[in-house]
Design a protein around this motif. Structure first.
Motif, PDB file in Angstrom:
ATOM      1  N   LYS A 248       0.815  -1.218   0.000  1.00 56.55           N
ATOM      2  CA  LYS A 248       0.000   0.000   0.000  1.00 56.55           C
ATOM      3  C   LYS A 248       0.850   1.270   0.000  1.00 56.55           C
ATOM      4  CE  LYS A 248      -3.802  -2.275   2.449  1.00 56.55           C
ATOM      5  NZ  LYS A 248      -4.568  -2.341   3.716  1.00 56.55           N
ATOM      6  N   LEU A 249       2.135   1.132   0.265  1.00 59.05           N
ATOM      7  CA  LEU A 249       3.001   2.305   0.264  1.00 59.05           C
ATOM      8  C   LEU A 249       3.198   2.824  -1.151  1.00 59.05           C
ATOM      9  CD1 LEU A 249       5.766   1.092   2.763  1.00 59.05           C
ATOM     10  CD2 LEU A 249       3.809   2.583   3.262  1.00 59.05           C
ATOM     11  N   GLU A 250       3.256   4.138  -1.314  1.00 60.00           N
ATOM     12  CA  GLU A 250       3.465   4.716  -2.638  1.00 60.00           C
ATOM     13  C   GLU A 250       4.952   4.660  -2.999  1.00 60.00           C
ATOM     14  OE1 GLU A 250       1.839   8.560  -3.225  1.00 60.00           O
ATOM     15  OE2 GLU A 250      -0.171   8.012  -2.548  1.00 60.00           O
ATOM     16  N   THR A 251       5.228   4.245  -4.209  1.00 57.91           N
ATOM     17  CA  THR A 251       6.596   4.232  -4.711  1.00 57.91           C
ATOM     18  C   THR A 251       6.780   5.401  -5.665  1.00 57.91           C
ATOM     19  OG1 THR A 251       5.906   2.716  -6.466  1.00 57.91           O
ATOM     20  CG2 THR A 251       6.833   1.736  -4.483  1.00 57.91           C
ATOM     21  N   PRO A 252       8.008   5.865  -5.871  1.00 58.66           N
ATOM     22  CA  PRO A 252       8.233   7.003  -6.775  1.00 58.66           C
ATOM     23  C   PRO A 252       7.645   6.740  -8.154  1.00 58.66           C
ATOM     24  CG  PRO A 252      10.225   6.502  -5.526  1.00 58.66           C
ATOM     25  CD  PRO A 252       9.259   5.396  -5.243  1.00 58.66           C
ATOM     26  N   ALA A 253       7.027   7.752  -8.725  1.00 58.28           N
ATOM     27  CA  ALA A 253       6.309   7.595  -9.988  1.00 58.28           C
ATOM     28  C   ALA A 253       7.223   7.186 -11.140  1.00 58.28           C
ATOM     29  CB  ALA A 253       5.576   8.886 -10.332  1.00 58.28           C
ATOM     30  N   ASN A 254       8.485   7.576 -11.070  1.00 60.02           N
ATOM     31  CA  ASN A 254       9.402   7.297 -12.181  1.00 60.02           C
ATOM     32  C   ASN A 254      10.242   6.047 -11.947  1.00 60.02           C
ATOM     33  OD1 ASN A 254      10.901   8.398 -10.090  1.00 60.02           O
ATOM     34  ND2 ASN A 254      12.396   9.331 -11.473  1.00 60.02           N
ATOM     35  N   ARG A 255       9.928   5.281 -10.919  1.00 61.01           N
ATOM     36  CA  ARG A 255      10.684   4.056 -10.616  1.00 61.01           C
ATOM     37  C   ARG A 255       9.814   2.841 -10.926  1.00 61.01           C
ATOM     38  NH1 ARG A 255      16.044   4.604  -9.595  1.00 61.01           N
ATOM     39  NH2 ARG A 255      16.146   3.537  -7.595  1.00 61.01           N
ATOM     40  N   VAL A 256      10.393   1.903 -11.674  1.00 60.16           N
ATOM     41  CA  VAL A 256       9.660   0.733 -12.125  1.00 60.16           C
ATOM     42  C   VAL A 256      10.398  -0.523 -11.697  1.00 60.16           C
ATOM     43  CG1 VAL A 256       8.844  -0.543 -14.154  1.00 60.16           C
ATOM     44  CG2 VAL A 256       8.731   1.959 -14.119  1.00 60.16           C
ATOM     45  N   GLN A 257       9.666  -1.461 -11.093  1.00 59.30           N
ATOM     46  CA  GLN A 257      10.244  -2.767 -10.789  1.00 59.30           C
ATOM     47  C   GLN A 257      10.026  -3.686 -11.990  1.00 59.30           C
ATOM     48  OE1 GLN A 257      10.010  -4.337  -6.625  1.00 59.30           O
ATOM     49  NE2 GLN A 257       8.308  -2.885  -6.469  1.00 59.30           N
ATOM     50  N   ALA A 258      11.105  -4.253 -12.490  1.00 60.22           N
ATOM     51  CA  ALA A 258      11.033  -5.140 -13.652  1.00 60.22           C
ATOM     52  C   ALA A 258      11.536  -6.521 -13.256  1.00 60.22           C
ATOM     53  CB  ALA A 258      11.865  -4.592 -14.803  1.00 60.22           C
ATOM     54  N   THR A 259      10.699  -7.533 -13.425  1.00 58.54           N
ATOM     55  CA  THR A 259      11.071  -8.915 -13.150  1.00 58.54           C
ATOM     56  C   THR A 259      11.496  -9.569 -14.460  1.00 58.54           C
ATOM     57  OG1 THR A 259       9.555  -9.099 -11.272  1.00 58.54           O
ATOM     58  CG2 THR A 259      10.267 -11.152 -12.315  1.00 58.54           C
ATOM     59  N   TYR A 260      12.780  -9.854 -14.593  1.00 54.76           N
ATOM     60  CA  TYR A 260      13.311 -10.504 -15.792  1.00 54.76           C
ATOM     61  C   TYR A 260      13.156 -12.027 -15.640  1.00 54.76           C
ATOM     62  CZ  TYR A 260      15.659  -6.346 -17.773  1.00 54.76           C
ATOM     63  OH  TYR A 260      15.945  -5.117 -18.349  1.00 54.76           O
ATOM     64  N   LEU A 261      12.459 -12.652 -16.592  1.00 53.09           N
ATOM     65  CA  LEU A 261      12.290 -14.102 -16.613  1.00 53.09           C
ATOM     66  C   LEU A 261      13.158 -14.721 -17.696  1.00 53.09           C
ATOM     67  CD1 LEU A 261       8.390 -14.591 -16.547  1.00 53.09           C
ATOM     68  CD2 LEU A 261       9.914 -14.239 -14.604  1.00 53.09           C
ATOM     69  N   TRP A 262      13.637 -15.941 -17.446  1.00 51.79           N
ATOM     70  CA  TRP A 262      14.318 -16.696 -18.495  1.00 51.79           C
ATOM     71  C   TRP A 262      14.192 -18.193 -18.228  1.00 51.79           C
ATOM     72  CZ3 TRP A 262      16.964 -14.390 -14.504  1.00 51.79           C
ATOM     73  CH2 TRP A 262      17.911 -15.160 -13.814  1.00 51.79           C
ATOM     74  N   ILE A 263      14.485 -18.981 -19.235  1.00 49.35           N
ATOM     75  CA  ILE A 263      14.437 -20.440 -19.151  1.00 49.35           C
ATOM     76  C   ILE A 263      15.835 -20.942 -18.820  1.00 49.35           C
ATOM     77  CG2 ILE A 263      13.885 -22.560 -20.400  1.00 49.35           C
ATOM     78  CD1 ILE A 263      12.272 -20.565 -22.328  1.00 49.35           C
ATOM     79  N   ASP A 264      15.934 -21.815 -17.819  1.00 48.40           N
ATOM     80  CA  ASP A 264      17.265 -22.281 -17.422  1.00 48.40           C
ATOM     81  C   ASP A 264      17.716 -23.448 -18.296  1.00 48.40           C
ATOM     82  OD1 ASP A 264      16.124 -24.635 -16.445  1.00 48.40           O
ATOM     83  OD2 ASP A 264      16.304 -24.063 -14.329  1.00 48.40           O
ATOM     84  N   GLY A 265      18.840 -24.042 -17.938  1.00 52.07           N
ATOM     85  CA  GLY A 265      19.456 -25.062 -18.772  1.00 52.07           C
ATOM     86  C   GLY A 265      18.682 -26.361 -18.878  1.00 52.07           C
ATOM     87  N   THR A 266      17.690 -26.571 -18.016  1.00 50.74           N
ATOM     88  CA  THR A 266      16.863 -27.763 -18.124  1.00 50.74           C
ATOM     89  C   THR A 266      15.918 -27.674 -19.319  1.00 50.74           C
ATOM     90  OG1 THR A 266      15.062 -26.901 -16.738  1.00 50.74           O
ATOM     91  CG2 THR A 266      16.889 -28.025 -15.614  1.00 50.74           C
ATOM     92  N   GLY A 267      15.656 -26.466 -19.787  1.00 49.95           N
ATOM     93  CA  GLY A 267      14.718 -26.270 -20.874  1.00 49.95           C
ATOM     94  C   GLY A 267      13.266 -26.295 -20.450  1.00 49.95           C
ATOM     95  N   GLU A 268      13.005 -26.427 -19.144  1.00 49.88           N
ATOM     96  CA  GLU A 268      11.615 -26.493 -18.688  1.00 49.88           C
ATOM     97  C   GLU A 268      11.330 -25.698 -17.415  1.00 49.88           C
ATOM     98  OE1 GLU A 268      10.395 -30.447 -17.272  1.00 49.88           O
ATOM     99  OE2 GLU A 268      12.470 -31.098 -17.512  1.00 49.88           O
ATOM    100  N   HIS A 269      12.345 -25.095 -16.818  1.00 50.55           N
ATOM    101  CA  HIS A 269      12.123 -24.343 -15.581  1.00 50.55           C
ATOM    102  C   HIS A 269      12.449 -22.864 -15.772  1.00 50.55           C
ATOM    103  CE1 HIS A 269      11.254 -27.947 -13.413  1.00 50.55           C
ATOM    104  NE2 HIS A 269      12.449 -28.465 -13.664  1.00 50.55           N
TER     105      HIS A 269
END
Length: 403
Positions: A57-78
């Motif tokens: 519920k806390l306000e974060t700065p308007a110009n700050r963005v949280q970005a979650t980077y996703l990728w596939i690991d070496g198993t090819g399925e996780h």
């Protein structure tokens, strides 16, 4: 079907998605806090989720963005992920910086040369972060020399799609999965026995037939909020097994959407203390396995008289059985050996077959398509833990590029 630019998720769709966000968070909070009704042995259910909500519920700065980077690991399925904070709101993936991670900890690099590169490819709104501009970023991965990692099937798929762009390939993917207790047993199954045989569970309703519907509905709302082309969901044939669908979408979007939807599913299940498995045959015996049936069409297939193009594609597929079996699970067919038995609504792994309205074949033409004489076909061979990039790539190269 109209495709939506990723940047729109952060602007024009903001007000339209706010109600979806509200619905998701209300359901997410109420069900997560009821964790004691789920798995008492999972440490996640012991956490008080209301504490996190206080900070959300806390306000974060308007110009700050949280970005979650996703990728596939070496198993090819996780999926793996890490977060970073950006100092401006991106409007497209071109505004996002490349990043790196320790590939030696994800089965993708040696320790003495472990920096592996993340290249942003698609943006989604993040249903787990409090900021309206916070995002999920689907990435693919590259070695230090700039070449794709072994588990990066997206790069090849993108190249195939670009070659076949004039054909306007559409994909729709049906993701089946199974919910497990922390001891590895299907969720809701008796501790020292088995539930009644299959029959009443598919698309069922009732506490004795369906388990964890709240989790499934929270997942649907979160995917819609994120901007995934989420098409629907249903309880599957085996108890504790579910399915959802993404697409139909043009080109790469269905495969990107599927990976992000898998991440969202695991995240929600994580808070319930439930384990999601994409194993294609989680229970031995007379229990259905789990697949990722892939629906495919082209401009020619969707046009009047498209059945001719559908049958031509199926003829090409019939000559490439081994190639597609290798592409349809991350272990190049070994996982599907346990599932494609020629029984329990599956075809034989060794023999290609097709038919109308037949769920025991390799490729099915739905009854409605046969009646209309145009539409799409369903490849029923991909396993539930397949890499959708590899599946889409194989379909395009066989059916459209004649490779």
């Amino acid at each position: 079907m109209a495709l939506r630019c990723a940047g729109l998720f952060l602007s024009k769709e903001l007000s339209a998605s706010s109600q979806i966000a509200k619905q998701f968070r209300q359901l997410h909070i109420s069900t997560a806090c009821a964790g004691s009704n789920f798995l008492k042995d999972s440490p996640n259910t012991a956490l008080d989720k209301s504490i996190l909500e206080r900070y959300r519920k806390l306000e974060t700065p308007a110009n700050r963005v949280q970005a979650t980077y996703l990728w596939i690991d070496g198993t090819g399925e996780h999926i793996r992920l890490k977060d970073r904070v950006l100092d401006k709101i991106p409007t497209s993936v071109n505004d996002l910086p490349k990043w790196q991670y320790d590939g030696s900890s994800t089965y993708q690099a040696a320790g003495e040369n472990s920096d592996t590169i993340l290249a942003p490819r698609a943006i989604y709104r993040d249903p787990f972060k409090p900021g309206q501009n916070d995002i999920i970023v689907m990435c693919d991965t590259y070695n230090a020399d700039g070449k794709p990692t072994k588990s990066n099937k997206r790069a090849a798929c993108q190249a195939a799609i670009e070659k076949a762009d004039a054909e306007e390939p559409w994909f729709g993917i049906e993701q089946e999965y199974t919910l497990l207790d922390v001891d590895g047993r299907p969720f809701g199954w008796p501790a020292n026995g088995y539930p009644a045989p299959q029959g009443p569970y598919y698309c069922g309703v009732g506490a004795d037939r369906v388990y964890a519907r709240d989790l499934v509905e929270a997942h649907a709302i979160a995917c819609l909020y994120a901007g995934i082309d989420f098409a629907g969901t249903n309880a599957e044939v085996m108890p504790a097994q579910w399915e959802y669908q993404v697409g139909p979408s043009l080109g790469m979007k269905a495969a990107d959407d599927l990976w992000v939807s898998r991440y969202i599913l695991h995240r929600i299940a994580e808070e319930y203390g439930v384990v999601v498995t994409l194993d294609p045959k989680p229970m031995k015996g007379q229990w259905n396995g789990a697949g990722a049936h892939t629906n495919f069409s082209t401009k020619a297939m969707r046009a009047n008289g498209g059945m001719k193009a559908i049958e031509a594609a199926i003829e090409k597929l019939s000559k490439q059985q081994e190639r597609h079996i290798r592409a349809y699970d991350p272990k190049e067919g070994k996982d599907n050996q346990r599932r494609l038995l020629g029984a329990l609504e599956t075809s034989s792994i060794d023999k290609f077959s097709w038919g109308v309205a037949n769920r025991g074949v390799s490729v099915r033409i739905p009854r409605g398509v046969a009646d209309a004489g145009k539409g799409y076909f369903e490849d029923r061979r991909p396993s539930s833990n397949c890499d959708p990039y590899a599946v889409c790539d194989a379909l395009i190269r066989t059916c459209l590029l004649n490779e």
